[in-house]
Design a protein around this motif. Structure first.
Motif, mmCIF file in Angstrom:
data_model
loop_
_atom_site.group_PDB
_atom_site.id
_atom_site.type_symbol
_atom_site.label_atom_id
_atom_site.label_comp_id
_atom_site.label_asym_id
_atom_site.label_seq_id
_atom_site.Cartn_x
_atom_site.Cartn_y
_atom_site.Cartn_z
ATOM 1 N N PHE A 94 10.280 -12.266 35.428
ATOM 2 C CA PHE A 94 11.678 -12.377 35.012
ATOM 3 C C PHE A 94 12.302 -13.679 35.541
ATOM 4 C CE2 PHE A 94 11.110 -7.984 34.016
ATOM 5 C CZ PHE A 94 12.047 -7.716 33.018
ATOM 6 N N GLU A 95 13.180 -14.262 34.687
ATOM 7 C CA GLU A 95 13.879 -15.493 35.063
ATOM 8 C C GLU A 95 14.718 -15.247 36.305
ATOM 9 O OE1 GLU A 95 16.765 -18.879 33.006
ATOM 10 O OE2 GLU A 95 17.002 -16.774 32.463
ATOM 11 N N ARG A 96 14.597 -16.120 37.277
ATOM 12 C CA ARG A 96 15.320 -15.949 38.531
ATOM 13 C C ARG A 96 16.824 -16.106 38.321
ATOM 14 N NH1 ARG A 96 13.259 -19.116 43.815
ATOM 15 N NH2 ARG A 96 11.446 -17.761 43.369
ATOM 16 N N LEU A 97 17.243 -16.969 37.397
ATOM 17 C CA LEU A 97 18.685 -17.210 37.208
ATOM 18 C C LEU A 97 19.391 -16.023 36.578
ATOM 19 C CD1 LEU A 97 18.994 -20.930 35.993
ATOM 20 C CD2 LEU A 97 19.866 -19.945 38.107
ATOM 21 N N SER A 98 18.778 -15.432 35.542
ATOM 22 C CA SER A 98 19.489 -14.398 34.779
ATOM 23 C C SER A 98 18.929 -12.998 34.945
ATOM 24 C CB SER A 98 19.450 -14.752 33.281
ATOM 25 O OG SER A 98 18.115 -14.652 32.788
ATOM 26 N N ASP A 99 17.643 -12.900 35.275
ATOM 27 C CA ASP A 99 16.961 -11.614 35.371
ATOM 28 C C ASP A 99 16.973 -10.885 34.025
ATOM 29 O OD1 ASP A 99 15.384 -9.981 36.997
ATOM 30 O OD2 ASP A 99 17.054 -8.605 37.386
ATOM 31 N N ILE A 100 17.108 -11.632 32.956
ATOM 32 C CA ILE A 100 17.131 -11.048 31.615
ATOM 33 C C ILE A 100 15.940 -11.519 30.802
ATOM 34 C CG2 ILE A 100 18.415 -10.926 29.437
ATOM 35 C CD1 ILE A 100 20.983 -11.198 31.044
ATOM 36 N N ALA A 101 15.746 -12.827 30.755
ATOM 37 C CA ALA A 101 14.606 -13.376 30.035
ATOM 38 C C ALA A 101 13.333 -13.107 30.834
ATOM 39 C CB ALA A 101 14.798 -14.870 29.820
ATOM 40 N N TYR A 102 12.202 -12.842 30.145
ATOM 41 C CA TYR A 102 10.980 -12.492 30.869
ATOM 42 C C TYR A 102 9.737 -12.791 30.037
ATOM 43 C CZ TYR A 102 10.556 -8.289 27.950
ATOM 44 O OH TYR A 102 10.408 -7.436 26.894
ATOM 45 N N PHE A 103 8.618 -12.904 30.729
ATOM 46 C CA PHE A 103 7.289 -12.993 30.131
ATOM 47 C C PHE A 103 6.592 -11.655 30.322
ATOM 48 C CE2 PHE A 103 8.258 -17.399 30.996
ATOM 49 C CZ PHE A 103 7.708 -18.089 29.924
ATOM 50 N N GLY A 104 5.929 -11.148 29.295
ATOM 51 C CA GLY A 104 5.180 -9.900 29.380
ATOM 52 C C GLY A 104 3.966 -9.935 28.480
ATOM 53 N N TYR A 105 3.050 -8.969 28.674
ATOM 54 C CA TYR A 105 1.835 -8.918 27.866
ATOM 55 C C TYR A 105 1.959 -7.821 26.823
ATOM 56 C CZ TYR A 105 -3.078 -8.852 26.553
ATOM 57 O OH TYR A 105 -4.256 -8.925 25.842
ATOM 58 N N CYS A 106 1.562 -8.144 25.600
ATOM 59 C CA CYS A 106 1.607 -7.180 24.492
ATOM 60 C C CYS A 106 0.181 -6.855 24.059
ATOM 61 C CB CYS A 106 2.400 -7.747 23.321
ATOM 62 S SG CYS A 106 2.398 -6.687 21.858
ATOM 63 N N ARG A 107 -0.238 -5.582 24.243
ATOM 64 C CA ARG A 107 -1.587 -5.176 23.863
ATOM 65 C C ARG A 107 -1.798 -5.227 22.348
ATOM 66 N NH1 ARG A 107 -4.961 -2.946 27.498
ATOM 67 N NH2 ARG A 107 -4.129 -2.362 29.560
ATOM 68 N N LYS A 108 -0.729 -5.002 21.592
ATOM 69 C CA LYS A 108 -0.871 -4.950 20.138
ATOM 70 C C LYS A 108 -1.373 -6.269 19.562
ATOM 71 C CE LYS A 108 2.799 -1.528 19.419
ATOM 72 N NZ LYS A 108 4.128 -1.288 18.786
ATOM 73 N N ILE A 109 -0.871 -7.365 20.098
ATOM 74 C CA ILE A 109 -1.261 -8.679 19.577
ATOM 75 C C ILE A 109 -2.198 -9.412 20.532
ATOM 76 C CG2 ILE A 109 0.826 -8.931 18.188
ATOM 77 C CD1 ILE A 109 1.955 -10.755 20.353
ATOM 78 N N GLU A 110 -2.510 -8.738 21.667
ATOM 79 C CA GLU A 110 -3.416 -9.310 22.656
ATOM 80 C C GLU A 110 -2.962 -10.700 23.096
ATOM 81 O OE1 GLU A 110 -7.208 -9.242 20.768
ATOM 82 O OE2 GLU A 110 -7.566 -7.135 21.241
ATOM 83 N N ALA A 111 -1.683 -10.819 23.455
ATOM 84 C CA ALA A 111 -1.131 -12.112 23.866
ATOM 85 C C ALA A 111 0.046 -11.887 24.808
ATOM 86 C CB ALA A 111 -0.679 -12.915 22.652
ATOM 87 N N TRP A 112 0.320 -12.893 25.606
ATOM 88 C CA TRP A 112 1.530 -12.903 26.423
ATOM 89 C C TRP A 112 2.682 -13.385 25.557
ATOM 90 C CZ3 TRP A 112 2.308 -11.684 31.657
ATOM 91 C CH2 TRP A 112 1.156 -11.319 32.359
ATOM 92 N N THR A 113 3.876 -12.861 25.816
ATOM 93 C CA THR A 113 5.057 -13.240 25.024
ATOM 94 C C THR A 113 6.219 -13.579 25.947
ATOM 95 O OG1 THR A 113 5.909 -10.982 24.870
ATOM 96 C CG2 THR A 113 4.368 -11.709 23.136
ATOM 97 N N PHE A 114 7.184 -14.304 25.373
ATOM 98 C CA PHE A 114 8.434 -14.591 26.082
ATOM 99 C C PHE A 114 9.576 -13.991 25.282
ATOM 100 C CE2 PHE A 114 12.244 -17.285 26.486
ATOM 101 C CZ PHE A 114 12.529 -17.072 27.820
ATOM 102 N N SER A 115 10.403 -13.194 25.967
ATOM 103 C CA SER A 115 11.507 -12.503 25.295
ATOM 104 C C SER A 115 12.805 -12.757 26.048
ATOM 105 C CB SER A 115 11.241 -10.992 25.238
ATOM 106 O OG SER A 115 10.006 -10.707 24.623
ATOM 107 N N ILE A 116 13.904 -12.747 25.306
ATOM 108 C CA ILE A 116 15.242 -12.852 25.890
ATOM 109 C C ILE A 116 15.903 -11.488 25.736
ATOM 110 C CG2 ILE A 116 17.452 -14.074 25.835
ATOM 111 C CD1 ILE A 116 16.009 -16.416 24.500
ATOM 112 N N GLY A 117 15.870 -10.704 26.795
ATOM 113 C CA GLY A 117 16.406 -9.347 26.745
ATOM 114 C C GLY A 117 15.394 -8.369 26.201
ATOM 115 N N GLY A 118 15.779 -7.092 26.211
ATOM 116 C CA GLY A 118 14.893 -6.026 25.757
ATOM 117 C C GLY A 118 13.914 -5.641 26.844
#
Length: 913
Positions: A94-118
């Motif tokens: 998670f982004e240190r400034l906002s704690d909202i944006a984050y990087f996570g792994y998605c098994r469905k597409i077998e890739a890491w992703t970057f999301s803003i919220g959710g």
């Protein structure tokens, strides 16, 4: 139940029988122990995995912002979650400034992703990596941005590196120490940055105002200082300093990839209920208040939507532009992205300035161009100005040899005639009030090196000639240049019109609101021309139109006359009555010669076949003297008078083709003397303005035009100078030729014998040991070309049947391995001086010019490059009633040794070549 009873009985006996074996208990216990150890190790590894022991604790991210302007604001540090995600088994960051944006792994597409919220990395992500099963996010590759068209576009540039790789690793550089409490590097003195990777940032910045295109604006002040809190610590956003203007609310903050010029008021509006805001309502925003406010709130540029009218070029982590400050970055106007609302640069609206540090030091913020830094202040020693010596003296009309190199676009054109533009500070081609020309022109677009190269170049934009009413072709033109080549007199006898033009830097400009017109239609006004710079051009600075005297041939009431005009201040004024010619030149079709001498004081013109009149232009054009050909034994006819020197010596072409030189102080009534020059069957002749050289042409028996030059020998008769020049058989000499002041440069016009529309101009020069040689290439012209040359041969004008006249120049005159040296000795109106110039064992002695000859004495010397030679100017005698006008100027000479000349002034240039 399928097998028989006998079989079932046999099987039962086997299964119920017991056998004895030794050590079975010990073996069972060994297997249990091994299994327990393996299970314990697996549990320990599982525990370490679940606590993130084998992956990065924090990662440092640099996003691009071209495809998505908001992405750049999410650059910075991302911290690992305490436990992995249940769905993917991998940690989120998670982004240190906002704690909202984050990087996570998605098994469905077998890739890491970057999301803003959710909370689902498989839904609504903004960017994604290439397919991978890695648990370590920094091992991912080929990150892409998802577009609105459901397409993935490569994210470039993109930077991702481990910031804290394990608990014991120190991410800080240069001796910095990481604080787990503040999650920041504590940098030693002199270092700064997220990793202590930078030297201490500049304390005070200022906008560079050296570019004339930059216009300061109230919303964009010039000076900014770094903001510190009450403990003296630098206030940061995105780990980079905040700068503020001391007199307004304008601040400069970093937004993840670019710096933005914004307002502290806009910053305060983000948290209106902050105690810092409420406690300081109505008070000015001081550094202390701004520091407290910033340190008590987290600012993420994407969510803050701070307004900004100016941003910088990118400052990406790990790139050459990575810096603690916006110094040296390009500046652009901005517009808000219609998608994200984040200000983004308008690349077509770059601002003509950049930030410079106002406090110099030799290591991080050195003074520009090698100038020294003394106690934090730049000392500009090379003509530059500004706090950092950053203001280069470009485009100021003065040639600065330090910057006359390719890297600086040859002083941005200041050193060449065709590219220089004058300013209020300097006039092109002048040192003070003295015209020095353009000896240091190095730009190959405007100058050549070596006399054998093609070196005739346009010195100004061509001037369009007027057309007769209803005609498709322009009127034929006669052209006369002033002595310095900066004033042109154009005559159009076909339309009875005369124009006076000034070369203002690289353009010809018509002088005055109206041209001069003849007395009536068909008066052939402008069929003959003469021009003189009143008072001598060297002593009259030409930042404004210099006073000139002109003479124009025309027909008045059926009689040929010469009409004189003066340009004084802002208009033409006819000077005295017309000079009437007794001979009907216009009826006979013979053009006649007339010209000024003695700086326009007198004019010489042939009145009839036997008489040449010398008129006093300042005494109602009265005749001061009359030269009678018959009395001198010269067989004259109409058109015999062909040339006059600056001191009134005449050149007369006899009926038999002989050439006669008439000398003596004619205007004072002294009996003239006559010398016949060598050579016969001459069809054209001209005398140099100094009276020491003559050029003649003739046609030999084969129809070839032959040019011959004669020089006036010291205390002796005239003699031939160099070999004669034979032109091409298929060319006819047009009868148009010009000489420089000393005659050692000459120009001639020729036309093709078959096609008279195809004409040429050739220029020749004489050099000791080399003789006469063609200077530069042959200049193409059209029918009936008229040519004129400045006294120093630096300018050559050609007017022909084309739609414009052009001015050309040849520069420099030295070989490619030589430098150009010029010596000026300016003599006042009532002075005479006998002088000697010595250089490297060579001696140049001045001609014995008489008293009253106001002029510039000029010597030009070519010496090997890199050799700074001494010049000695020795005055043998000086006679002057106004010695304050006497001066010696030497350009590009290291040392000047001058024998005492009473009340003279001297100036020596630097030896830079």
């Amino acid at each position: 139940g399928i097998a028989g009873t006998s079989i079932q009985s046999g099987c039962r006996k086997v299964s119920d029988t017991s056998y004895y074996t030794e050590g079975s208990f010990q073996r069972r216990w060994s297997l249990v122990s091994v299994f327990a150890i393996v299970l314990g190790g697996w549990i320990w590894i599982f525990v370490l995995q679940q606590t993130g022991k084998f992956v990065s604790d924090s990662v440092e991210i640099q996003f691009d912002d071209v495809l998505d302007s908001g992405l750049g604001t999410f650059s910075g540090l991302y911290d690992r979650t305490s436990v992995p995600n249940k769905e993917s088994g991998r940690f989120h960051y998670f982004e240190r400034l906002s704690d909202i944006a984050y990087f996570g792994y998605c098994r469905k597409i077998e890739a890491w992703t970057f999301s803003i919220g959710g909370n689902d990395p498989c839904e609504g992500y903004v960017a994604l990596s290439a397919k991978t099963e890695t648990y370590e996010i920094t091992d991912t590759t080929l990150w892409q941005v998802s577009t609105r068209l459901d397409r993935e576009v490569p994210l470039e540039p993109f930077y991702m590196e481990c910031f804290i790789c394990d608990d014991e690793e120190n991410p800080c550089q240069n001796g910095g120490k990481y604080s787990s409490k503040s999650k920041k590097c504590q940098c030693p003195e002199g270092k700064f940055g997220r990793r202590c990777e930078f030297d201490s940032p500049c304390e005070i910045m200022s906008l560079d105002t050296s570019d004339s295109d930059f216009v300061p604006a109230p919303e964009f002040p010039l000076d900014y200082h770094i903001v510190r809190n009450d403990e003296g610590q630098i206030v940061t956003i995105y780990d980079k300093p905040v700068y503020a203007d001391p007199f307004t609310e304008v601040i400069i903050v970093y937004g993840g990839r670019r710096w933005f010029v914004t307002s502290s008021l806009a910053l305060f509006s983000l948290f209106p209920n902050s105690t810092v805001v409420l406690d300081n309502v109505g008070n000015g925003i001081t550094d202390s208040i701004l520091a407290e406010y910033v340190e008590n709130h987290q600012f993420q540029f994407f969510y803050s939507k701070l307004p900004s009218s100016v941003t910088t070029s990118p400052s990406d982590i790990g790139s050459p532009t990575d810096s603690a400050t916006p110094i040296d970055l390009a500046l652009f106007r901005t517009e808000n992205s219609p998608i994200t609302g984040v200000p983004e640069p308008i690349l077509s609206q770059r601002i003509a300035t950049q930030f410079n540090c106002m406090i110099c030091d030799e290591l991080n913020y050195p003074c520009m161009f090698g100038n020294p830094c003394v106690d934090g202040v730049c000392v500009c020693e090379d003509g530059t100005t500004g706090r950092n010596c950053q203001v280069v003296p470009f485009e100021n009309g003065h040639c600065d040899t330090d910057f006359n190199v390719f890297e600086f676009s040859y002083d941005r054109g200041d050193c060449c005639r065709a590219s220089c533009d004058s300013t209020s500070e300097f006039f092109c081609g002048y040192e003070g009030r003295v015209e020095v020309g353009f000896p240091n022109c190095e730009d190959s677009s405007y100058a050549c090196r070596g006399e054998d190269e093609t070196c005739w170049r346009s010195s100004a934009a061509n001037f369009t000639l007027p057309k007769p009413r209803g005609a498709f072709k322009p009127a034929s033109a006669n052209i006369k240049l002033s002595s310095n080549g900066r004033v042109a007199l154009l005559g159009y006898p076909e339309i009875d019109e005369v124009q006076l033009l000034d070369q203002i830097d690289s353009s010809w400009t018509r002088r005055g609101d109206f041209d001069l017109f003849g007395p009536s239609r068909g008066s052939k006004f402008g069929s003959g021309l003469a021009i003189s710079t009143v008072g001598g051009s060297i002593l009259d600075f030409v930042s404004s139109p210099v006073d000139v005297r002109i003479a124009i041939a025309t027909i008045q009431g059926g009689t040929d006359v010469v009409r004189l005009y003066d340009w004084t201040f802002d208009h033409f004024e006819q000077l005295g009555p017309d000079v009437t010619l007794a001979a009907p030149y216009s009826a006979s079709g013979i053009s006649y010669y007339f010209d000024f001498f003695d700086s326009g004081r007198y004019m010489a013109v042939q009145l009839d076949p036997q008489n040449i009149g010398l008129f006093d232009t300042e005494n109602a054009n009265s005749i001061s003297a009359s030269i009678v050909c018959q009395d001198l034994g010269i067989p004259c006819q109409m058109g015999s008078f062909v040339s006059v020197s600056e001191i009134g010596e005449l050149l007369v072409l006899g009926t038999s083709g002989d050439v006669y030189h008439v000398t003596g102080n004619l205007v004072n009534g002294v009996t003239p003397s006559v010398e016949r020059l060598p050579g016969q069957s001459v069809g054209w002749a001209m005398l140099s303005r100094d009276g020491l050289l003559a050029a003649t042409t003739r046609v030999d028996g084969s129809g070839v035009s032959v040019i011959r030059f004669l020089a006036r020998q010291e205390n002796g008769p005239w003699g031939f100078l160099g070999d004669e020049i034979e032109e091409d058989l298929d060319l006819d000499f047009t009868g148009t030729g010009v000489l420089s002041e000393d005659g050692y440069t000459s120009g001639f016009a020729f036309c093709d014998k078959v096609n008279q529309e195809e004409c040429f101009v050739k220029v020749y020069r004489y050099a000791d040991g080399r003789g006469w040689f063609q200077l530069g290439d042959t200049i193409a012209a059209k029918s009936s070309p008229s040519i004129s040359m400045s006294y120093d041969a630096s300018a050559l004008s050609v007017a022909d049947a084309s739609d414009s006249f052009r001015t050309l120049y040849f520069s420099p005159r030295c070989a490619s391995d030589e430098s150009y040296y010029r010596v000026f000795i300016i003599v006042g109106a009532d002075q005479s001086i006998d002088w000697t110039l010595e250089s490297n064992g060579s001696t140049l002695t001045s001609p014995n010019y008489p008293t009253g000859y106001r002029r510039k004495i000029l010597e030009e010397i070519c010496l090997p490059r890199g050799i700074c030679s001494n010049l000695n100017v020795v005055s043998n005698s000086v006679q002057s009633s106004d010695e304050s006008l006497l001066s010696v100027i030497v350009d590009d000479v290291e040392q000047l040794n001058v024998a005492p000349i009473a009340n003279a002034t001297y100036a020596v240039g630097d030896c830079t070549n």
